[in-house]
Design a protein around this motif. Structure first.
Motif, PDB file in Angstrom:
ATOM      1  N   SER A   1       0.822  -1.208   0.000  1.00  0.00           N
ATOM      2  CA  SER A   1       0.000   0.000   0.000  1.00  0.00           C
ATOM      3  C   SER A   1       0.861   1.265   0.000  1.00  0.00           C
ATOM      4  O   SER A   1       0.352   2.357  -0.233  1.00  0.00           O
ATOM      5  N   HIS A   2       2.146   1.119   0.279  1.00  0.00           N
ATOM      6  CA  HIS A   2       3.020   2.299   0.286  1.00  0.00           C
ATOM      7  C   HIS A   2       4.024   2.279  -0.856  1.00  0.00           C
ATOM      8  O   HIS A   2       4.994   3.027  -0.841  1.00  0.00           O
ATOM      9  N   TRP A   3       3.829   1.416  -1.817  1.00  0.00           N
ATOM     10  CA  TRP A   3       4.752   1.339  -2.942  1.00  0.00           C
ATOM     11  C   TRP A   3       4.882   2.672  -3.667  1.00  0.00           C
ATOM     12  O   TRP A   3       3.867   3.254  -4.065  1.00  0.00           O
ATOM     13  N   PRO A   4       6.106   3.129  -3.911  1.00  0.00           N
ATOM     14  CA  PRO A   4       6.292   4.258  -4.815  1.00  0.00           C
ATOM     15  C   PRO A   4       6.035   3.817  -6.257  1.00  0.00           C
ATOM     16  O   PRO A   4       5.851   2.628  -6.535  1.00  0.00           O
ATOM     17  N   VAL A   5       6.085   4.779  -7.168  1.00  0.00           N
ATOM     18  CA  VAL A   5       5.603   4.514  -8.519  1.00  0.00           C
ATOM     19  C   VAL A   5       6.494   3.530  -9.285  1.00  0.00           C
ATOM     20  O   VAL A   5       5.993   2.748 -10.097  1.00  0.00           O
ATOM     21  N   THR A   6       7.808   3.521  -9.017  1.00  0.00           N
ATOM     22  CA  THR A   6       8.672   2.603  -9.765  1.00  0.00           C
ATOM     23  C   THR A   6       8.288   1.151  -9.492  1.00  0.00           C
ATOM     24  O   THR A   6       8.253   0.330 -10.409  1.00  0.00           O
TER      25      THR A   6
END
Lengths: 274, 357
Positions: free
Chosen positions: A219-224
């Protein structure tokens, strides 16, 4: 000078050929992105859209990546500001307040810039779990700031080395202290290197993948990380994927297009020698 | 610089107050959880408490007449952070790599260099080493040749120089992941009816002999194609480095050579290229350390294809998917050694030359 004209034409042909190849990926993403869904076919990949321009793919791509774009933004902004402030202070102290061993310390810090992060990954994960900053954005910000110390310190130190000591001595005679000199002389002169460091750190953190995938949960993944996941998914069509990729790359592209001048000018001002 | 310590009552009060607030907030936070907007900020709160305490110490150190103390005290957090996160963690990784830790629970049983000898008999790791070699050579050569070529062309002061410079530099701002995803589609190996991407362009231009299997070419040459996106991203950067070097060579040197009857080609060959050697060295260091630890680009373009495996991906798989922490640590340490062999001599060299100035 006929020979010169001939030679210049040849140079232009080479440069234009390279420019076309360099722009090809962006062209492909744009072209695919503006086609309506029913015109998307791998076999007609390079054909122009037949029935006008549509933004369906970008909307679908944005829906896929929206939360992750927010995550990246929330992570990158405090990261870029804090690490540039820290780098500025370090650069000032290491260039203007040298003490015995300060050059050695600088070299040891600098080495941290080159290490493959795989060599510290296991302890890092254990440590972040131990201090309960594992899985979320604040922990990722902290990690980016700490591993950003070498490069930010380097850029500011080289920039400050170009500022003459006379001006600092004048300040000392007027009674300025270590922090006073920084506040009233060094900091106001630092705008070019702040531009370089903020742009650099913004781009680095936005584009970074290894820390992001290891240290954050889904749920906290950055866009990359989300983009990589999207690319591996069988459920997403490639045209949506291309539009999403362009969206993921857009912030750093825009920063580069609009602020790249300051970046290059700052580099020319001796911010990054060699 | 004068020695001595000037006690200033109000500053001392401030310092003690800061330290007290810092300590108290640490104790309070340690017992409770700090929740802001549903997120756990306890650790950040503890960090801020520590910073308050530290700023109290700074105020006291600031009362010494010798400001070098304050300078060291201000540097200390960064130094400590790097000492722990870089050197401490490297030492810890080395220790893990000498153990037989496999599985989720740490097991520090000493096995010496066992993990390393195993790796050097591990076919997958040997493929990784070969792939890294292919990638490094191709990547550095590609960036240097294209970068230098473009820099020399742009150095002719043609019209539109800024535009070309911008076009060659912009891929640098894109992530390896995005670049790998796009190039993965451009370098689509499908043939026949399903031909697409660059192969389709070749077909439309009747350049069928150029149609390629790209990164799916049988090993080891498939790896060489993964260099293309990397060169796309960093040859512009290399060009900028060279252009900076070219612009710092004074026009008088070239003029003097022309007066002596040298052709433009000879000027580049015998005067300019030798003067650019320091730029080449910097470029090789920067590009080389990137390629030795290449990871995300290959993740995005290789999509777990074992023929395109590199140590970074193996480390990730074996550690976090296979929970073989000891082996993962050993791969990480070997990657570190390869980078250190490239970088440490350069760092020592630049430290020495700077000391002479």
């Amino acid at each position: 000078m006929n020979r010169r004209i001939l030679l210049n034409t040849l140079f232009y042909i080479i440069l234009i050929a390279f420019a076309i190849v360099f722009l090809l990926p962006i062209y492909m993403m744009l072209l695919t992105g503006i086609k309506p869904l029913n015109e998307v076919d791998l076999k007609t990949m390079w054909n122009l859209p037949e029935n006008g321009i549509h933004f369906d793919n970008f909307i679908a791509g944005y829906k896929q990546l929206a939360p992750n774009l927010t995550n990246s933004l929330v992570m990158v902004i405090p990261e870029a500001i804090l690490s540039s402030l820290l780098g500025s202070l370090n650069g000032y102290l290491l260039s203007k307040w040298k003490f015995r061993g300060s050059n050695l310390i600088f070299s040891l810090v600098l080495f941290g810039m080159f290490i493959p992060y795989q060599s510290i990954l296991i302890p890092l994960v254990r440590f972040m779990q131990f201090i309960k900053l594992y899985g979320d954005i604040p922990g990722l910000v902290l990690v980016h700031i700490i591993y950003g110390i070498p490069i930010t310190t380097l850029i500011f130190r080289n920039y400050y080395a170009g500022i003459g000591t006379e001006i600092l001595e004048a300040g000392r005679i007027d009674g300025a202290s270590l922090l006073g000199l920084y506040r009233y002389i060094i900091f106001p002169l630092s705008a070019p290197s702040f531009a370089v460091v903020i742009i650099w750190q913004f781009t680095q953190a936005w584009n970074e993948f290894l820390f992001a995938i290891i240290l954050t949960n889904q749920s906290h993944w950055p866009v990359t990380v989300a983009l990589n996941n999207l690319a591996g998914s069988q459920l997403v069509q490639w045209n949506v994927l291309m539009a999403a990729t362009l969206l993921a790359a857009l912030p750093t592209l825009l920063v580069y297009i609009f602020l790249g001048r300051f970046f290059l000018r700052g580099l020319m001002a001796g911010a990054l020698k060699g | 610089m004068s020695q001595g310590f000037v006690l200033n009552r109000s500053q001392l009060t401030l310092a003690l107050a800061l330290m007290a607030v810092g300590i108290v907030s640490i104790f309070i936070l340690n017992g409770t959880e700090l929740d802001i907007a549903g997120k756990n900020f306890t650790s950040i709160g503890l960090l801020l408490g520590g910073l308050l305490f530290y700023s109290g110490i700074l105020v006291i150190v600031g009362m010494f007449k010798n400001e070098t103390y304050l300078s060291v005290a201000l540097l200390l957090p960064s130094i400590v952070a790097v000492a722990i996160f870089v050197y401490g963690f490297i030492a810890w990784s080395i220790r893990v790599s000498l153990s037989k830790w496999k599985g989720l629970l740490p097991d520090y049983t000493w096995v010496g260099l066992q993990q390393y000898t195993d790796l050097f008999h591990d076919p997958r790791f040997l493929i990784d080493v070969r792939n890294t070699g292919v990638f490094t050579v191709g990547f550095i050569a590609g960036c240097l040749i294209i970068g230098l070529g473009l820099a020399i062309l742009l150095d002719q002061r043609l019209k539109g120089e800024a535009l070309f410079r911008g076009i060659f530099l912009f891929p640098m701002s894109i992530s390896f992941i995005a670049s790998g995803v796009v190039w993965g589609w451009l370098m689509n190996p499908a043939t026949g009816d399903r031909i697409t991407g660059i192969n389709l362009i070749f077909k439309m231009l009747h350049l069928d002999f150029l149609i390629s299997l790209w990164q799916t070419t049988p090993p080891p040459w498939g790896m060489a194609f993964t260099v293309i996106p990397a060169v796309w991203q960093l040859s512009g950067f290399t060009m900028a480095l060279y252009l900076g070097g070219l612009r710092s060579i004074s026009e008088e040197i070239r003029e003097a050579a022309r007066v002596d009857g040298a052709s433009e080609f000879q000027i580049y060959r015998y005067i300019i290229l030798p003067l650019l050697q320091p730029v080449t060295l910097s470029a090789v260091i920067i590009l080389g350390h990137m390629s030795l630890k290449i990871f995300d680009l290959i993740v995005a373009i290789g999509r777990k294809d074992l023929r395109l495996d590199v140590p970074g991906i193996y480390m990730w798989n074996t550690t976090f998917d296979g929970t073989n922490y000891a082996q993962g640590a050993a791969i990480g340490v070997l990657m570190l050694i390869s980078v250190a062999i490239l970088v440490v001599p350069y760092l020592i060299y630049s430290m020495r030359t700077e000391a002479e100035l």
